[in-house]
Enzyme design. Structure first.
Site, mmCIF file in Angstrom:
data_model
loop_
_atom_site.group_PDB
_atom_site.id
_atom_site.type_symbol
_atom_site.label_atom_id
_atom_site.label_comp_id
_atom_site.label_asym_id
_atom_site.label_seq_id
_atom_site.Cartn_x
_atom_site.Cartn_y
_atom_site.Cartn_z
ATOM 1 N N TYR A 132 0.572 -10.221 -3.752
ATOM 2 C CA TYR A 132 -0.544 -10.191 -4.701
ATOM 3 C C TYR A 132 -0.122 -9.529 -6.022
ATOM 4 O O TYR A 132 -0.696 -9.778 -7.065
ATOM 5 C CB TYR A 132 -1.709 -9.383 -4.110
ATOM 6 C CG TYR A 132 -2.621 -10.146 -3.178
ATOM 7 C CD1 TYR A 132 -2.266 -11.382 -2.648
ATOM 8 C CD2 TYR A 132 -3.855 -9.597 -2.823
ATOM 9 C CE1 TYR A 132 -3.117 -12.058 -1.790
ATOM 10 C CE2 TYR A 132 -4.714 -10.280 -1.975
ATOM 11 C CZ TYR A 132 -4.343 -11.499 -1.456
ATOM 12 O OH TYR A 132 -5.198 -12.164 -0.619
ATOM 13 N N GLY A 133 0.875 -8.627 -5.918
ATOM 14 C CA GLY A 133 1.222 -7.761 -7.051
ATOM 15 C C GLY A 133 1.632 -8.489 -8.316
ATOM 16 O O GLY A 133 1.508 -7.964 -9.414
ATOM 17 N N THR B 169 -3.685 -3.554 -5.186
ATOM 18 C CA THR B 169 -3.763 -4.607 -6.195
ATOM 19 C C THR B 169 -5.176 -5.195 -6.238
ATOM 20 O O THR B 169 -5.756 -5.374 -7.321
ATOM 21 C CB THR B 169 -2.717 -5.704 -5.861
ATOM 22 O OG1 THR B 169 -1.465 -5.068 -5.624
ATOM 23 C CG2 THR B 169 -2.594 -6.699 -6.975
ATOM 24 N N GLU C 212 7.764 -5.995 3.600
ATOM 25 C CA GLU C 212 7.466 -7.158 4.462
ATOM 26 C C GLU C 212 8.727 -7.607 5.206
ATOM 27 O O GLU C 212 8.661 -8.172 6.283
ATOM 28 C CB GLU C 212 6.919 -8.326 3.631
ATOM 29 C CG GLU C 212 5.538 -8.096 3.042
ATOM 30 C CD GLU C 212 4.399 -8.215 4.053
ATOM 31 O OE1 GLU C 212 4.473 -9.038 4.980
ATOM 32 O OE2 GLU C 212 3.411 -7.452 3.898
ATOM 33 N N CYS D 107 -5.773 -2.624 -0.054
ATOM 34 C CA CYS D 107 -4.776 -3.193 -0.962
ATOM 35 C C CYS D 107 -5.027 -2.625 -2.358
ATOM 36 O O CYS D 107 -6.143 -2.752 -2.885
ATOM 37 C CB CYS D 107 -4.939 -4.710 -0.957
ATOM 38 S SG CYS D 107 -3.970 -5.543 -2.231
ATOM 39 N N ASP E 273 -5.763 -7.021 3.376
ATOM 40 C CA ASP E 273 -4.596 -6.803 2.488
ATOM 41 C C ASP E 273 -3.848 -8.137 2.362
ATOM 42 O O ASP E 273 -4.152 -9.100 3.071
ATOM 43 C CB ASP E 273 -3.656 -5.726 3.084
ATOM 44 C CG ASP E 273 -2.445 -5.442 2.202
ATOM 45 O OD1 ASP E 273 -2.614 -5.366 0.968
ATOM 46 O OD2 ASP E 273 -1.320 -5.311 2.724
ATOM 47 N N SER E 274 -2.861 -8.158 1.488
ATOM 48 C CA SER E 274 -2.045 -9.372 1.330
ATOM 49 C C SER E 274 -1.067 -9.543 2.495
ATOM 50 O O SER E 274 -0.532 -10.624 2.696
ATOM 51 C CB SER E 274 -1.254 -9.287 0.033
ATOM 52 O OG SER E 274 -0.417 -8.142 0.070
ATOM 53 N N CYS F 69 0.172 1.626 -3.605
ATOM 54 C CA CYS F 69 0.210 0.322 -2.921
ATOM 55 C C CYS F 69 0.294 0.654 -1.439
ATOM 56 O O CYS F 69 1.085 1.527 -1.037
ATOM 57 C CB CYS F 69 1.437 -0.462 -3.368
ATOM 58 S SG CYS F 69 1.849 -1.864 -2.307
ATOM 59 N N THR F 70 -0.494 -0.035 -0.625
ATOM 60 C CA THR F 70 -0.565 0.347 0.794
ATOM 61 C C THR F 70 0.713 -0.006 1.576
ATOM 62 O O THR F 70 0.873 0.430 2.711
ATOM 63 C CB THR F 70 -1.788 -0.307 1.455
ATOM 64 O OG1 THR F 70 -1.761 -1.714 1.179
ATOM 65 C CG2 THR F 70 -3.071 0.296 0.928
ATOM 66 N N HIS F 71 1.599 -0.764 0.964
ATOM 67 C CA HIS F 71 2.898 -0.998 1.621
ATOM 68 C C HIS F 71 3.806 0.236 1.528
ATOM 69 O O HIS F 71 4.731 0.387 2.311
ATOM 70 C CB HIS F 71 3.646 -2.171 0.959
ATOM 71 C CG HIS F 71 3.165 -3.524 1.376
ATOM 72 N ND1 HIS F 71 2.001 -4.084 0.915
ATOM 73 C CD2 HIS F 71 3.715 -4.451 2.216
ATOM 74 C CE1 HIS F 71 1.853 -5.292 1.445
ATOM 75 N NE2 HIS F 71 2.878 -5.535 2.235
HETATM 76 N N1 DGL Z 1 -0.437 -3.815 -0.282
HETATM 77 C C1 DGL Z 1 -0.802 -4.325 -1.522
HETATM 78 C C2 DGL Z 1 -1.137 -3.280 -2.545
HETATM 79 O O1 DGL Z 1 -1.577 -2.246 -2.163
HETATM 80 C C3 DGL Z 1 -0.237 -5.589 -2.014
HETATM 81 C C4 DGL Z 1 1.204 -5.725 -2.355
HETATM 82 C C5 DGL Z 1 1.462 -7.148 -2.799
HETATM 83 O O2 DGL Z 1 0.928 -8.087 -2.186
HETATM 84 O O3 DGL Z 1 2.158 -7.322 -3.814
HETATM 85 O O4 DGL Z 1 -1.023 -3.405 -3.713
#
Ligand code: DGL
Length: 261
Positions: free
Chosen positions: A42-43, A75, A152, A73, A10-11, A182-184
């Site tokens: 990454y988004g 994205t 984050e 991730c 992931d990012s 998004c996994t966050h």
């Molecule tokens: N956790 C990521 C996702 O699922 C990335 C979020 C990011 O880096 O912007 O999209």
């Protein structure tokens, strides 16, 4: 039986929400996790950049002798999975396919919301995959670009998080389920529940991925049958909040290694 680790990528800390579910469902498995914290987020990046970064992540994990790779991730899944699957000769799981399979099997979901990063929503990856598999389903998409950086930062359960989630979810009403695309976002699950109430199912992709991964390992006969779970965490920049957030999720002390990529 295969003791080689599962590779995850992931990012940043988002993929740890997936690792948590893998840990619950597949407690014997060893894991190598890469968080590309140097290039987070990454988004907001272009598809070309996401493909390039996803290739870098996969090549790093391949050197660690992993047996499968989970792109934890949204994205990277929505913009790079198709491309990297054609390049690398290893099973690669993204976050969309396991979740669409889950929704398909549930059958009672007719109206669904998807929240994710700008890049994921722009790709239309979720809506396309859902509609390819399920007829007569109504999909509402919403980009929530502030949420991953807030996660984050550890701002997942304060006044700012409540305001941001309420604003982003204004247009998402009357849905049977909401995909955390998004996994966050599972880090905000408590606040999202407060805002949406009990009637909407919140779909945490980590859970669907863990189920899907378990089946894949079994089908390929590459499960680890002995308990020796070892988690190796690599970050491309270690000057970040990762450890505190990850420790809270996993309830274990984690040793962070620096990845030079
Ligand atoms: N956790 C990521 C996702 O699922 C990335 C979020 C990011 O880096 O912007 O999209």
């Amino acid at each position: 039986m295969d003791k080689r680790p599962i590779g995850m990528f992931d990012s940043g800390v988002g993929g740890m929400t997936v690792l948590k579910e893998i840990k619950n469902k597949l407690p014997n498995e060893n894991i190598v996790y890469l968080g590309d914290t140097k290039r987070f987020p990454y988004g907001s990046k272009s598809k070309e950049t996401i493909i390039e970064l996803t290739k870098k992540g996969i090549e790093f994990l391949l050197k660690k002798n992993v047996k499968i790779i989970i792109i934890a991730c949204g994205t990277a899944t929505s913009q790079a999975l198709d491309v990297v699957r054609k390049i690398y000769n290893i099973p690669i799981i993204g976050i969309i396919e396991p979740t669409v399979e889950y929704i398909y099997n549930k059958q009672n979901i007719k109206r669904i919301g998807v929240i994710a990063t700008n890049g994921t929503i722009r790709s239309n990856g979720w809506e396309k995959s859902i509609k390819e598999k399920i007829n007569n389903i109504f999909v509402t998409n919403k980009a929530c670009p502030l949420l991953a950086p807030m996660a984050e930062e550890g701002w997942t359960n304060n006044e700012i998080a409540k305001l941001a989630i309420s604003k982003y979810l204004e247009d998402i009403n009357n849905v049977d389920a909401l995909i955390l695309g998004c996994t966050h976002y599972p880090l905000f699950e408590g606040v999202i529940k407060q805002v949406l109430g009990d009637k909407t199912e919140i779909i945490n992709t980590g859970k669907t991925i863990a189920e899907f991964t378990k089946k894949l390992l079994k089908d390929k006969n590459i499960e680890n049958k002995e308990l020796n779970n070892d988690y190796k965490i690599y970050l491309t920049d270690i000057e970040c909040n990762f450890v505190n957030i990850a420790k809270e999720l996993i309830k274990e002390d984690l040793i962070i290694n620096k990845a030079e990529i």
